[in-house]
Design a protein around this motif. Structure first.
Motif, PDB file in Angstrom:
ATOM      1  N   ALA A   1      89.953  87.785 -41.884  1.00 17.60           N
ATOM      2  CA  ALA A   1      90.082  89.118 -42.482  1.00 17.60           C
ATOM      3  C   ALA A   1      89.537  89.124 -43.912  1.00 17.60           C
ATOM      4  CB  ALA A   1      91.538  89.559 -42.462  1.00 17.60           C
ATOM      5  N   THR A   2      89.737  88.020 -44.635  1.00 16.63           N
ATOM      6  CA  THR A   2      89.212  87.914 -46.000  1.00 16.63           C
ATOM      7  C   THR A   2      87.694  87.891 -46.005  1.00 16.63           C
ATOM      8  OG1 THR A   2      91.172  86.676 -46.699  1.00 16.63           O
ATOM      9  CG2 THR A   2      89.231  86.502 -48.083  1.00 16.63           C
ATOM     10  N   ILE A   3      87.113  87.166 -45.046  1.00 17.87           N
ATOM     11  CA  ILE A   3      85.649  87.118 -44.948  1.00 17.87           C
ATOM     12  C   ILE A   3      85.098  88.502 -44.653  1.00 17.87           C
ATOM     13  CG2 ILE A   3      83.727  86.225 -43.575  1.00 17.87           C
ATOM     14  CD1 ILE A   3      85.303  83.653 -43.231  1.00 17.87           C
TER      15      ILE A   3
ATOM     16  N   GLN B   1      92.291  83.455 -49.343  1.00 20.10           N
ATOM     17  CA  GLN B   1      91.016  83.340 -50.039  1.00 20.10           C
ATOM     18  C   GLN B   1      90.819  81.927 -50.582  1.00 20.10           C
ATOM     19  OE1 GLN B   1      88.415  85.816 -50.463  1.00 20.10           O
ATOM     20  NE2 GLN B   1      87.533  83.793 -50.812  1.00 20.10           N
ATOM     21  N   LYS B   2      91.864  81.332 -51.150  1.00 14.79           N
ATOM     22  CA  LYS B   2      91.738  79.974 -51.696  1.00 14.79           C
ATOM     23  C   LYS B   2      91.571  78.945 -50.585  1.00 14.79           C
ATOM     24  CE  LYS B   2      93.884  80.403 -56.217  1.00 14.79           C
ATOM     25  NZ  LYS B   2      94.806  79.788 -57.190  1.00 14.79           N
ATOM     26  N   ILE B   3      92.340  79.098 -49.509  1.00 14.76           N
ATOM     27  CA  ILE B   3      92.189  78.171 -48.390  1.00 14.76           C
ATOM     28  C   ILE B   3      90.803  78.338 -47.771  1.00 14.76           C
ATOM     29  CG2 ILE B   3      93.065  77.532 -46.120  1.00 14.76           C
ATOM     30  CD1 ILE B   3      94.915  76.712 -48.339  1.00 14.76           C
ATOM     31  N   CYS B   4      90.306  79.572 -47.721  1.00 14.03           N
ATOM     32  CA  CYS B   4      88.960  79.831 -47.188  1.00 14.03           C
ATOM     33  C   CYS B   4      87.906  79.100 -48.009  1.00 14.03           C
ATOM     34  CB  CYS B   4      88.692  81.336 -47.166  1.00 14.03           C
ATOM     35  SG  CYS B   4      87.018  81.781 -46.603  1.00 14.03           S
ATOM     36  N   ASP B   5      88.031  79.147 -49.328  1.00 12.33           N
ATOM     37  CA  ASP B   5      87.066  78.447 -50.193  1.00 12.33           C
ATOM     38  C   ASP B   5      87.070  76.946 -49.904  1.00 12.33           C
ATOM     39  OD1 ASP B   5      86.483  80.876 -51.316  1.00 12.33           O
ATOM     40  OD2 ASP B   5      87.765  80.600 -53.067  1.00 12.33           O
ATOM     41  N   GLN B   6      88.268  76.363 -49.762  1.00 12.38           N
ATOM     42  CA  GLN B   6      88.365  74.939 -49.451  1.00 12.38           C
ATOM     43  C   GLN B   6      87.780  74.630 -48.082  1.00 12.38           C
ATOM     44  OE1 GLN B   6      92.307  73.224 -50.170  1.00 12.38           O
ATOM     45  NE2 GLN B   6      92.785  74.914 -51.544  1.00 12.38           N
ATOM     46  N   LEU B   7      88.076  75.504 -47.113  1.00  9.29           N
ATOM     47  CA  LEU B   7      87.574  75.279 -45.755  1.00  9.29           C
ATOM     48  C   LEU B   7      86.052  75.322 -45.722  1.00  9.29           C
ATOM     49  CD1 LEU B   7      88.119  74.963 -42.714  1.00  9.29           C
ATOM     50  CD2 LEU B   7      88.270  77.459 -42.575  1.00  9.29           C
ATOM     51  N   ILE B   8      85.449  76.292 -46.401  1.00  9.67           N
ATOM     52  CA  ILE B   8      83.996  76.411 -46.393  1.00  9.67           C
ATOM     53  C   ILE B   8      83.353  75.204 -47.063  1.00  9.67           C
ATOM     54  CG2 ILE B   8      82.053  77.776 -47.215  1.00  9.67           C
ATOM     55  CD1 ILE B   8      83.671  78.950 -44.855  1.00  9.67           C
ATOM     56  N   GLN B   9      83.934  74.724 -48.154  1.00 11.90           N
ATOM     57  CA  GLN B   9      83.396  73.537 -48.819  1.00 11.90           C
ATOM     58  C   GLN B   9      83.418  72.322 -47.887  1.00 11.90           C
ATOM     59  OE1 GLN B   9      85.496  72.918 -52.500  1.00 11.90           O
ATOM     60  NE2 GLN B   9      84.781  74.832 -53.413  1.00 11.90           N
ATOM     61  N   ARG B  10      84.518  72.169 -47.185  1.00 13.25           N
ATOM     62  CA  ARG B  10      84.628  71.025 -46.263  1.00 13.25           C
ATOM     63  C   ARG B  10      83.641  71.161 -45.108  1.00 13.25           C
ATOM     64  NH1 ARG B  10      90.367  68.251 -45.308  1.00 13.25           N
ATOM     65  NH2 ARG B  10      91.123  68.226 -47.429  1.00 13.25           N
ATOM     66  N   LEU B  11      83.547  72.365 -44.559  1.00 11.81           N
ATOM     67  CA  LEU B  11      82.652  72.566 -43.423  1.00 11.81           C
ATOM     68  C   LEU B  11      81.200  72.350 -43.829  1.00 11.81           C
ATOM     69  CD1 LEU B  11      84.287  75.675 -41.711  1.00 11.81           C
ATOM     70  CD2 LEU B  11      84.426  73.284 -41.010  1.00 11.81           C
ATOM     71  N   ARG B  12      80.849  72.718 -45.042  1.00 14.37           N
ATOM     72  CA  ARG B  12      79.481  72.475 -45.501  1.00 14.37           C
ATOM     73  C   ARG B  12      79.208  70.977 -45.588  1.00 14.37           C
ATOM     74  NH1 ARG B  12      77.384  75.437 -50.570  1.00 14.37           N
ATOM     75  NH2 ARG B  12      75.455  74.774 -49.595  1.00 14.37           N
ATOM     76  N   ARG B  13      80.201  70.205 -46.067  1.00 10.61           N
ATOM     77  CA  ARG B  13      80.016  68.752 -46.113  1.00 10.61           C
ATOM     78  C   ARG B  13      79.890  68.174 -44.702  1.00 10.61           C
ATOM     79  NH1 ARG B  13      83.936  68.996 -50.365  1.00 10.61           N
ATOM     80  NH2 ARG B  13      85.587  68.355 -48.925  1.00 10.61           N
ATOM     81  N   VAL B  14      80.731  68.656 -43.816  1.00  5.26           N
ATOM     82  CA  VAL B  14      80.663  68.185 -42.428  1.00  5.26           C
ATOM     83  C   VAL B  14      79.318  68.548 -41.819  1.00  5.26           C
ATOM     84  CG1 VAL B  14      81.630  68.485 -40.116  1.00  5.26           C
ATOM     85  CG2 VAL B  14      83.160  68.249 -42.069  1.00  5.26           C
TER      86      VAL B  14
END
Length: 516
Positions: free
Chosen positions: A56-58, A315-328
């Motif tokens: 929903a935040t995205i 929103q904060k968890i989303c930022d962390q998730l996107i950073q991790r997924l980009r590394r993966v």
């Protein structure tokens, strides 16, 4: 009268003589192990809800559609108007004045362009139309990506509506009329000029001005009809590119919806399915205690991330998730994830990876938010200690024969490990649990170096002989009965003291004790 039960206990241990038993008895033992398992159902149930909030935040972008605005600029009418405005400034296509010769040349140019005659002006017009449509298509493609990034869940529904609005219309009747009117006015002026001598000067001037006015007013319409025809032809030529663009945008929206559904299912399935350990026999050695509730988990996450509400947390968890997924993503397919837009990052990876990374982030964020001792205190220290102690019972049972008078002297050991307590409250809980374990058996306690460990119990029993088993009595009685019948139970030369294979006297004496 002798108590039969006491008499049975005072009999010698039912141990069959065997070579080396005196040395082996000290090396035989059984162990049992248990551990405290805090049920993370609250944390697991938070993950699906948190994922929904992240999505929903995205999709919390502007309600205005960039693609719809870009599509408006790609309508044939809009393209024609833009090109006509530019062509009216072209040196060879500027509106003619009142010079009859210029009017004639302008008419010839338009007729040539309309007929498709090859010329530098025709090439310029073709390039201008192609470049304009190409730039508008590129802008629309970017706008579709921007809309997907802002509202990914709406693209699958929005694309068909935008596509239908861009259906190329047939030639506009007004433009055709304008072109014929222009040609008629030009032809009429030529006729009138050839019959100039037949009119009085003032009448001829009035006719000439009227015809020139008609030519001037109909010229933009004639040019518009010419450009509209070129625009329609170019749009048809770009049809393959346009179809690919619509297909890609629509597929992107559908794939995102499917990804969200699959990731949600992954999170909800993991929450509802039992643990692998619980589905196996080893699960019986775990003491399961309910952990924090869903509300407590959310509150702990907000505290750790310093968020005031669930939207900010998402929103904060989303930022962390996107950073991790980009590394993966980079580790799997280098240079593929070259975007920071969350919707595109999610779309590049599979649902299993997304669900696993989100659960990992939640677990790491909760680490240290509540201690093992806090959970134990909810259940009661005495209850937890008794349950752990019972579940760690050794995997042997000597049926009460571990007595010195029976020749069986065993060693029992209980080792309890505790995580390091962080607070005074945790220390008091650990002390109460130690007292509860001491009341059950002598124990050895050890403290782990960190607070992230678990409470575990290891119970061991050492020093029992192989023959101390419930079936030994029946075996001994049958052994004695066979010997009484003259049967030789042993192979020749195997048992020391019984070269001919006859029954062992010491074993027969043990059997006699059971016959009493």
């Amino acid at each position: 009268m002798l108590d039969p039960h006491r008499a049975r206990l005072n009999r010698p241990a039912a141990v069959l003589p065997m070579p080396g038993i005196s040395s082996q008895i000290h090396t035989r033992g059984g162990c049992g192990f248990s551990r405290l398992r805090i049920d993370d159902a609250g944390a697991s149930s938070v993950c699906p809800q948190l994922f929904d909030n992240i999505i929903a935040t995205i999709g919390h972008g502007s309600s205005a559609s960039s693609a719809a605005s870009a599509a408006d600029q790609l309508r044939p009418e809009a393209l024609t108007e833009k090109l006509v405005a530019a062509l009216l400034e072209h040196p060879d296509l500027r509106p003619p004045g009142d010079d009859p010769e210029m009017l004639r040349h302008s008419a010839e140019k338009l007729r040539g362009l309309r007929a498709g005659a090859t010329s530098s002006l025709s090439r310029d017009l073709g390039e201008m139309v192609e470049d304009t449509i190409r730039s508008r298509l590129t802008a629309l493609s970017r706008a579709l990506e921007e809309d997907f990034a802002a509202r990914p869940r709406e693209q699958a529904k929005a694309v068909p509506a935008i596509r239908n609005s861009l259906q190329a219309p047939n030639a506009a009747a007004d433009d055709e009329i304008s072109f014929r009117k222009f040609e008629t006015a030009v032809a009429g002026l030529a006729v009138e000029l050839s019959h100039r001598s037949q009119y009085a000067p003032e009448n001829f001037e009035r006719i000439r001005q009227r015809l020139i006015s008609d030519i001037t007013s109909s010229y933009p319409g004639a040019l518009r009809a010419l450009v509209a025809s070129r625009v329609r032809d170019e749009l048809k030529r770009q049809r393959t590119f346009v179809l690919q663009m619509w297909e890609e945008a629509a597929r992107r929206g559908v794939d995102f919806e499917q990804l969200v559904h699959d990731a949600s299912q992954q999170l909800r399935t993991a929450n509802s399915s039992p643990s692998n350990l619980e589905s196996k026999s080893i699960g019986r050695t775990w003491l399961r205690i309910d952990g924090p509730s869903e509300g407590e988990v959310l509150a702990a996450l907000r505290r750790r991330t310093e968020c005031e509400d669930d939207l900010e947390l998402a929103q904060k968890i989303c930022d962390q998730l996107i950073q991790r997924l980009r590394r993966v993503g980079r580790s799997r397919k280098p240079a593929v994830l070259d975007t920071d837009m969350p919707a595109f990052v999610l779309l590049k990876l599979d649902a299993e990876t997304i669900a696993a990374e989100l659960k990992s982030i939640v677990a790491e964020s909760l680490r240290g938010s509540y201690s093992t001792y806090e959970i134990v205190m909810r259940q009661g220290e005495d209850h937890a200690a008794r349950q752990l102690f019972d579940k760690a019972a050794p995997t042997i049972d000597v049926e009460g024969r571990d007595r010195a008078q029976l020749g069986v002297t065993m060693t029992y050991l209980t080792i309890v490990s505790f995580p390091k307590p962080d607070t005074d409250r945790d220390k008091r809980c650990a002390d109460r649990m130690r007292d509860a374990f001491r009341a059950l058996a002598p124990c050895t306690f050890e403290e782990l170096a960190t607070a992230d460990g678990e409470i575990t119990v290891l119970r061991c029993a050492f020093g029992f002989p192989i023959g101390i088993e419930a079936q030994n009595r029946a075996l001994l009685l049958r052994y004695a009965k066979a010997a009484a019948r003259g049967h030789r139970p042993h192979l020749l030369g195997i048992l020391p003291g019984s070269f001919a294979g006859q029954a062992d006297p010491a074993t027969l004496r043990i059997a006699q004790q059971y016959e009493l």
